[in-house]
Design a protein around this motif. Sequence first.
Motif, short mmCIF file in Angstrom:
data_model
loop_
_atom_site.label_atom_id
_atom_site.label_comp_id
_atom_site.label_asym_id
_atom_site.label_seq_id
_atom_site.Cartn_x
_atom_site.Cartn_y
_atom_site.Cartn_z
N GLU A 318 21.35 6.84 -15.02
CA GLU A 318 22.79 6.57 -15.09
C GLU A 318 23.08 5.16 -14.59
O GLU A 318 23.94 4.45 -15.12
CB GLU A 318 23.56 7.57 -14.21
CG GLU A 318 23.33 9.03 -14.59
CD GLU A 318 23.42 9.98 -13.39
OE1 GLU A 318 24.03 9.60 -12.36
OE2 GLU A 318 22.86 11.08 -13.48
N ALA A 321 22.22 2.56 -17.23
CA ALA A 321 23.22 2.53 -18.31
C ALA A 321 24.48 1.80 -17.82
O ALA A 321 25.07 0.99 -18.53
CB ALA A 321 23.56 3.95 -18.75
N ARG A 322 24.90 2.10 -16.58
CA ARG A 322 26.11 1.47 -16.06
C ARG A 322 25.90 -0.04 -15.85
O ARG A 322 26.77 -0.85 -16.18
CB ARG A 322 26.53 2.13 -14.75
CG ARG A 322 27.87 1.63 -14.23
CD ARG A 322 28.39 2.47 -13.08
NE ARG A 322 27.49 2.47 -11.94
CZ ARG A 322 27.40 1.49 -11.05
NH1 ARG A 322 28.14 0.40 -11.19
NH2 ARG A 322 26.56 1.57 -10.04
N MET A 324 23.95 -1.96 -17.49
CA MET A 324 23.92 -2.64 -18.79
C MET A 324 25.33 -2.83 -19.32
O MET A 324 25.65 -3.89 -19.86
CB MET A 324 23.06 -1.84 -19.78
CG MET A 324 21.58 -1.93 -19.46
SD MET A 324 20.56 -0.85 -20.48
CE MET A 324 20.75 -1.62 -22.09
N SER A 325 26.19 -1.82 -19.14
CA SER A 325 27.54 -1.97 -19.71
C SER A 325 28.46 -2.76 -18.78
O SER A 325 29.22 -3.61 -19.23
CB SER A 325 28.13 -0.62 -20.09
OG SER A 325 28.53 0.08 -18.95
N ASP A 326 28.41 -2.52 -17.47
CA ASP A 326 29.33 -3.22 -16.56
C ASP A 326 28.97 -4.69 -16.36
O ASP A 326 29.85 -5.53 -16.16
CB ASP A 326 29.33 -2.56 -15.17
CG ASP A 326 30.11 -1.27 -15.16
OD1 ASP A 326 30.48 -0.81 -16.25
OD2 ASP A 326 30.34 -0.72 -14.07
N TYR A 327 27.68 -5.00 -16.35
CA TYR A 327 27.28 -6.37 -16.01
C TYR A 327 26.59 -7.07 -17.17
O TYR A 327 26.00 -8.15 -16.99
CB TYR A 327 26.35 -6.35 -14.79
CG TYR A 327 26.96 -5.71 -13.57
CD1 TYR A 327 27.98 -6.36 -12.86
CD2 TYR A 327 26.52 -4.47 -13.12
CE1 TYR A 327 28.54 -5.77 -11.74
CE2 TYR A 327 27.08 -3.88 -11.99
CZ TYR A 327 28.09 -4.53 -11.30
OH TYR A 327 28.64 -3.96 -10.19
N SER A 328 26.63 -6.47 -18.37
CA SER A 328 25.99 -7.03 -19.56
C SER A 328 24.53 -7.41 -19.31
O SER A 328 24.08 -8.48 -19.71
CB SER A 328 26.72 -8.28 -20.04
OG SER A 328 28.09 -8.07 -20.06
N THR A 330 20.32 -6.85 -19.65
CA THR A 330 19.34 -6.28 -20.58
C THR A 330 18.77 -5.02 -19.93
O THR A 330 18.85 -4.85 -18.70
CB THR A 330 18.17 -7.24 -20.81
OG1 THR A 330 17.52 -7.49 -19.55
CG2 THR A 330 18.64 -8.57 -21.38
N ALA A 334 18.08 -4.42 -15.92
CA ALA A 334 18.69 -3.27 -15.26
C ALA A 334 17.62 -2.38 -14.65
O ALA A 334 17.80 -1.86 -13.54
CB ALA A 334 19.54 -2.48 -16.25
N LYS A 357 25.29 -11.51 -15.09
CA LYS A 357 24.00 -12.04 -15.54
C LYS A 357 23.47 -13.07 -14.56
O LYS A 357 22.29 -13.12 -14.25
CB LYS A 357 24.16 -12.69 -16.90
CG LYS A 357 23.96 -11.71 -18.02
CD LYS A 357 23.84 -12.46 -19.34
CE LYS A 357 23.92 -11.48 -20.48
NZ LYS A 357 24.44 -12.08 -21.71
#
Length: 493
Positions: A318, A321-322, A324-328, A330, A334, A357
């Motif tokens: 989890e 996944a978070r 990758m989406s919250d902080y853009s 890879t 992550a 990033k």
Amino acid sequence: MMDSAKRVAEKKDWIKGATGDWEIVIGMEVHAQVLAKSKLFSGASAEFGGPPNDNVSLVDAAMPGMLPVINEFCVEQAVRTGLGLKAQINRRSIFDRKNYFYPDLPQGYQISQYKQPVVGEGKVLVDVEGRSIEVGIERLHLEQDAGKSLHDQHPNMSFVDLNRSGCALMEIVSKPDIRSAEEAKAYVTKLRQIMRYLDTCDGNMEQGSLRADVNVSVRRPGGDFGTRCEIKNVNSIRFMGQAIDYEARRQIGILEDGGTIDQETRLFDARKGETRSMRSKEEAHDYRYFPDPDLLPLELDQAWIARIGDTLPELPDEKIARFMSDYSLTAYDASVLTAERASADFFEQVARGRDGKMAANWVINELFGRLNKEGKAIENTPVSAVQLGEIVDLIGNGTISGKIAKDVFEIVWTEGGSPAAIVEARGLRQVTDTGAIARAVDEIIAANPDKVEQVKAKPTMLGWFVGQVMKSTGGKANPQAVSDLLREKLEIN
Ligand code: ADP
Ligand code: MG
């Protein structure tokens, strides 16, 4: 996801034999010591180390008439682990006696769970070499650890240390869903990571808190399962890989010679890198399992299980996944950041309200790189999240260049202090004053007429000029301003 029993490995995982391809089939029985202050059925300390036979109660030494008393916290830890493995929690489970004789087992039996374990089926997602596989969990049961026989203290005597006797173990049994040594190593690494996130096992393999029995068989790709051998007590991830590869080749050799595999229990000899036979496989009936008459069935309240569920931390999948989406980030970054809960928390402190990033770059490349080099854990980092965040801010708002930031990082690492104060005190501010930059640019252009000719034909040479100006300003010029000014003066666009 493919049906677990039918999963066929990719061709690259097959082993070439003399008579065609073979596929390895692996199932693991991982023994994880429960992180708890005291033992499963006694109040003695479960701490590792200490003088031999120091942490031994009358129960652990199996004195006649002593009665086991279940440690509720150990049950809670097993349930927490089960929930973390997305597994079925059994409201009712039974403790059985598994009878065998060994000098490090004073009771003459191990209290374990057999037909009705506390945790049933679950699953673990494992990333290996860019693929994601699902490994089924068959069960998780609670049992006592045995003591330790010491054979190397005296030439003709053996000793028994009962400190470990009675410590709580979780035995986590996987389905035979694993298809290569790489997958097996990744699976154990993932289990260890999940339990460390949950704080249910410290995962310390050198101290024996995590060890695995590895079941290996081979078959023709997609064919029926072969007869397996069980390699006992492999206590490092690297050895697991070696043991599996050796064992698979041994079995293939026998089968290709027209032989059959004896189902047996084997040992891995780390020095020779080989497995060798220990005994023919024991069957469940050899142990004369029966419910322990000293212990009641374990009955768990649904509300109690739910309360444990409510306290589960965010788990690695989890979190990845978070991130990758919250902080853009890879997937790779992550996963590096979430390998340990402490490093993920550190990253989030740095990243909060900043460019994710850039924060990830600084945490992974500068901080982790430096920690690794010095063999330090994130818990002992000399550069705090607040300090690193400040460095990222100073780059972000143009106060310092990335290059100077590395120097500031170095100063904070060795001397401590506030990055902003260090920049001020040492005059490390980036020069944006165009007058000063213009003077440096003019000097470089005047000193290099030949290069000026070349850059007109080959604009990529501009980088060389930028580098020279940066050098002459001690890295403090704003690289963007330098580049803009050079383009203007050299008339390139
Ligand atoms: P036992 O109780 O005899 O140890 P289990 O059925 O509990 O047997 O299985 C023990 C482990 O062996 C499990 O991890 C399971 O996945 C694995 N296993 C079962 N069959 C095979 C096989 N043919 N090849 C490899 N591993 C296997
Ligand atoms: Mg077994």
